[in-house]
Design a protein around this motif. Sequence first.
Motif, PDB file in Angstrom:
ATOM      1  N   LEU A  54       0.824  -1.208   0.000  1.00  0.00           N
ATOM      2  CA  LEU A  54       0.000   0.000   0.000  1.00  0.00           C
ATOM      3  C   LEU A  54       0.861   1.262   0.000  1.00  0.00           C
ATOM      4  O   LEU A  54       0.552   2.229  -0.704  1.00  0.00           O
ATOM      5  CB  LEU A  54      -0.939   0.011   1.208  1.00  0.00           C
ATOM      6  CG  LEU A  54      -2.129  -0.930   1.132  1.00  0.00           C
ATOM      7  CD1 LEU A  54      -2.886  -0.934   2.449  1.00  0.00           C
ATOM      8  CD2 LEU A  54      -3.067  -0.520   0.007  1.00  0.00           C
ATOM      9  N   ASP A  55       1.936   1.250   0.765  1.00  0.00           N
ATOM     10  CA  ASP A  55       2.841   2.403   0.792  1.00  0.00           C
ATOM     11  C   ASP A  55       3.475   2.639  -0.579  1.00  0.00           C
ATOM     12  O   ASP A  55       3.587   3.779  -1.037  1.00  0.00           O
ATOM     13  CB  ASP A  55       3.928   2.211   1.854  1.00  0.00           C
ATOM     14  CG  ASP A  55       3.389   2.302   3.275  1.00  0.00           C
ATOM     15  OD1 ASP A  55       2.274   2.835   3.456  1.00  0.00           O
ATOM     16  OD2 ASP A  55       4.083   1.832   4.195  1.00  0.00           O
ATOM     17  N   GLU A  56       3.875   1.543  -1.234  1.00  0.00           N
ATOM     18  CA  GLU A  56       4.449   1.665  -2.575  1.00  0.00           C
ATOM     19  C   GLU A  56       3.421   2.220  -3.556  1.00  0.00           C
ATOM     20  O   GLU A  56       3.741   3.074  -4.390  1.00  0.00           O
ATOM     21  CB  GLU A  56       4.954   0.308  -3.059  1.00  0.00           C
ATOM     22  CG  GLU A  56       6.216  -0.160  -2.366  1.00  0.00           C
ATOM     23  CD  GLU A  56       6.643  -1.549  -2.841  1.00  0.00           C
ATOM     24  OE1 GLU A  56       6.245  -1.953  -3.952  1.00  0.00           O
ATOM     25  OE2 GLU A  56       7.380  -2.210  -2.089  1.00  0.00           O
ATOM     26  N   ALA A  57       2.185   1.752  -3.452  1.00  0.00           N
ATOM     27  CA  ALA A  57       1.134   2.238  -4.347  1.00  0.00           C
ATOM     28  C   ALA A  57       0.876   3.726  -4.115  1.00  0.00           C
ATOM     29  O   ALA A  57       0.686   4.488  -5.067  1.00  0.00           O
ATOM     30  CB  ALA A  57      -0.142   1.439  -4.138  1.00  0.00           C
ATOM     31  N   LYS A  58       0.892   4.168  -2.865  1.00  0.00           N
ATOM     32  CA  LYS A  58       0.702   5.594  -2.564  1.00  0.00           C
ATOM     33  C   LYS A  58       1.818   6.429  -3.152  1.00  0.00           C
ATOM     34  O   LYS A  58       1.575   7.511  -3.679  1.00  0.00           O
ATOM     35  CB  LYS A  58       0.647   5.794  -1.047  1.00  0.00           C
ATOM     36  CG  LYS A  58      -0.641   5.322  -0.421  1.00  0.00           C
ATOM     37  CD  LYS A  58      -0.604   5.526   1.103  1.00  0.00           C
ATOM     38  CE  LYS A  58      -1.834   4.946   1.753  1.00  0.00           C
ATOM     39  NZ  LYS A  58      -1.778   5.075   3.224  1.00  0.00           N
ATOM     40  N   GLU A  59       3.051   5.928  -3.077  1.00  0.00           N
ATOM     41  CA  GLU A  59       4.197   6.649  -3.632  1.00  0.00           C
ATOM     42  C   GLU A  59       4.065   6.786  -5.150  1.00  0.00           C
ATOM     43  O   GLU A  59       4.338   7.837  -5.726  1.00  0.00           O
ATOM     44  CB  GLU A  59       5.504   5.956  -3.262  1.00  0.00           C
ATOM     45  CG  GLU A  59       5.904   6.099  -1.826  1.00  0.00           C
ATOM     46  CD  GLU A  59       6.156   7.539  -1.428  1.00  0.00           C
ATOM     47  OE1 GLU A  59       6.758   8.290  -2.227  1.00  0.00           O
ATOM     48  OE2 GLU A  59       5.742   7.907  -0.314  1.00  0.00           O
ATOM     49  N   ILE A  60       3.632   5.713  -5.792  1.00  0.00           N
ATOM     50  CA  ILE A  60       3.466   5.750  -7.262  1.00  0.00           C
ATOM     51  C   ILE A  60       2.383   6.753  -7.638  1.00  0.00           C
ATOM     52  O   ILE A  60       2.529   7.525  -8.598  1.00  0.00           O
ATOM     53  CB  ILE A  60       3.141   4.324  -7.787  1.00  0.00           C
ATOM     54  CG1 ILE A  60       4.365   3.431  -7.639  1.00  0.00           C
ATOM     55  CG2 ILE A  60       2.674   4.395  -9.238  1.00  0.00           C
ATOM     56  CD1 ILE A  60       4.104   1.968  -7.944  1.00  0.00           C
ATOM     57  N   ILE A  61       1.306   6.765  -6.882  1.00  0.00           N
ATOM     58  CA  ILE A  61       0.208   7.717  -7.161  1.00  0.00           C
ATOM     59  C   ILE A  61       0.698   9.145  -6.973  1.00  0.00           C
ATOM     60  O   ILE A  61       0.406  10.033  -7.795  1.00  0.00           O
ATOM     61  CB  ILE A  61      -1.006   7.409  -6.256  1.00  0.00           C
ATOM     62  CG1 ILE A  61      -1.646   6.109  -6.690  1.00  0.00           C
ATOM     63  CG2 ILE A  61      -2.005   8.559  -6.303  1.00  0.00           C
ATOM     64  CD1 ILE A  61      -2.724   5.595  -5.758  1.00  0.00           C
ATOM     65  N   LYS A  62       1.487   9.399  -5.934  1.00  0.00           N
ATOM     66  CA  LYS A  62       2.018  10.738  -5.686  1.00  0.00           C
ATOM     67  C   LYS A  62       2.936  11.173  -6.823  1.00  0.00           C
ATOM     68  O   LYS A  62       2.929  12.335  -7.232  1.00  0.00           O
ATOM     69  CB  LYS A  62       2.774  10.787  -4.364  1.00  0.00           C
ATOM     70  CG  LYS A  62       1.904  10.836  -3.149  1.00  0.00           C
ATOM     71  CD  LYS A  62       2.732  10.926  -1.892  1.00  0.00           C
ATOM     72  CE  LYS A  62       1.868  10.893  -0.639  1.00  0.00           C
ATOM     73  NZ  LYS A  62       2.688  10.940   0.579  1.00  0.00           N
ATOM     74  N   GLU A  63       3.751  10.246  -7.329  1.00  0.00           N
ATOM     75  CA  GLU A  63       4.690  10.568  -8.397  1.00  0.00           C
ATOM     76  C   GLU A  63       3.958  10.894  -9.694  1.00  0.00           C
ATOM     77  O   GLU A  63       4.433  11.692 -10.485  1.00  0.00           O
ATOM     78  CB  GLU A  63       5.657   9.396  -8.624  1.00  0.00           C
ATOM     79  CG  GLU A  63       6.643   9.205  -7.504  1.00  0.00           C
ATOM     80  CD  GLU A  63       7.476   7.939  -7.680  1.00  0.00           C
ATOM     81  OE1 GLU A  63       7.287   7.228  -8.691  1.00  0.00           O
ATOM     82  OE2 GLU A  63       8.298   7.660  -6.796  1.00  0.00           O
ATOM     83  N   ASN A  64       2.832  10.265  -9.936  1.00  0.00           N
ATOM     84  CA  ASN A  64       2.102  10.468 -11.182  1.00  0.00           C
ATOM     85  C   ASN A  64       1.206  11.701 -11.182  1.00  0.00           C
ATOM     86  O   ASN A  64       0.634  12.041 -12.200  1.00  0.00           O
ATOM     87  CB  ASN A  64       1.262   9.222 -11.499  1.00  0.00           C
ATOM     88  CG  ASN A  64       2.119   8.061 -11.904  1.00  0.00           C
ATOM     89  OD1 ASN A  64       3.214   8.223 -12.428  1.00  0.00           O
ATOM     90  ND2 ASN A  64       1.650   6.866 -11.637  1.00  0.00           N
ATOM     91  N   LYS A  65       1.077  12.378 -10.052  1.00  0.00           N
ATOM     92  CA  LYS A  65       0.223  13.588 -10.002  1.00  0.00           C
ATOM     93  C   LYS A  65       0.947  14.776 -10.513  1.00  0.00           C
ATOM     94  O   LYS A  65       2.057  14.975 -10.605  1.00  0.00           O
ATOM     95  CB  LYS A  65      -0.233  13.841  -8.560  1.00  0.00           C
ATOM     96  CG  LYS A  65      -1.361  12.897  -8.175  1.00  0.00           C
ATOM     97  CD  LYS A  65      -1.925  13.308  -6.840  1.00  0.00           C
ATOM     98  CE  LYS A  65      -3.129  12.441  -6.515  1.00  0.00           C
ATOM     99  NZ  LYS A  65      -3.759  12.800  -5.285  1.00  0.00           N
TER     100      LYS A  65
END
Length: 66
Positions: free
Chosen positions: A55-66
Amino acid sequence: MFQNIGFPGLILILIIALVIFGPKKLPEIGKAAGQTLREFKKSTRDLTSDVTDELDEAKEIIKENK
């Protein structure tokens, strides 16, 4: 499941186990049950931490793509 078992219920279970398995076998059974419970808790903790990491990795990926 075991919320309603009080002290008298635990004593009854211990007496039944003592009659079924005998006094010499009871400590071995208790030790095996303790080891099994410890391993189950460890596996649960590991699984929970794996899911949290994902979940932490997924949150990081979402933050990077914004």
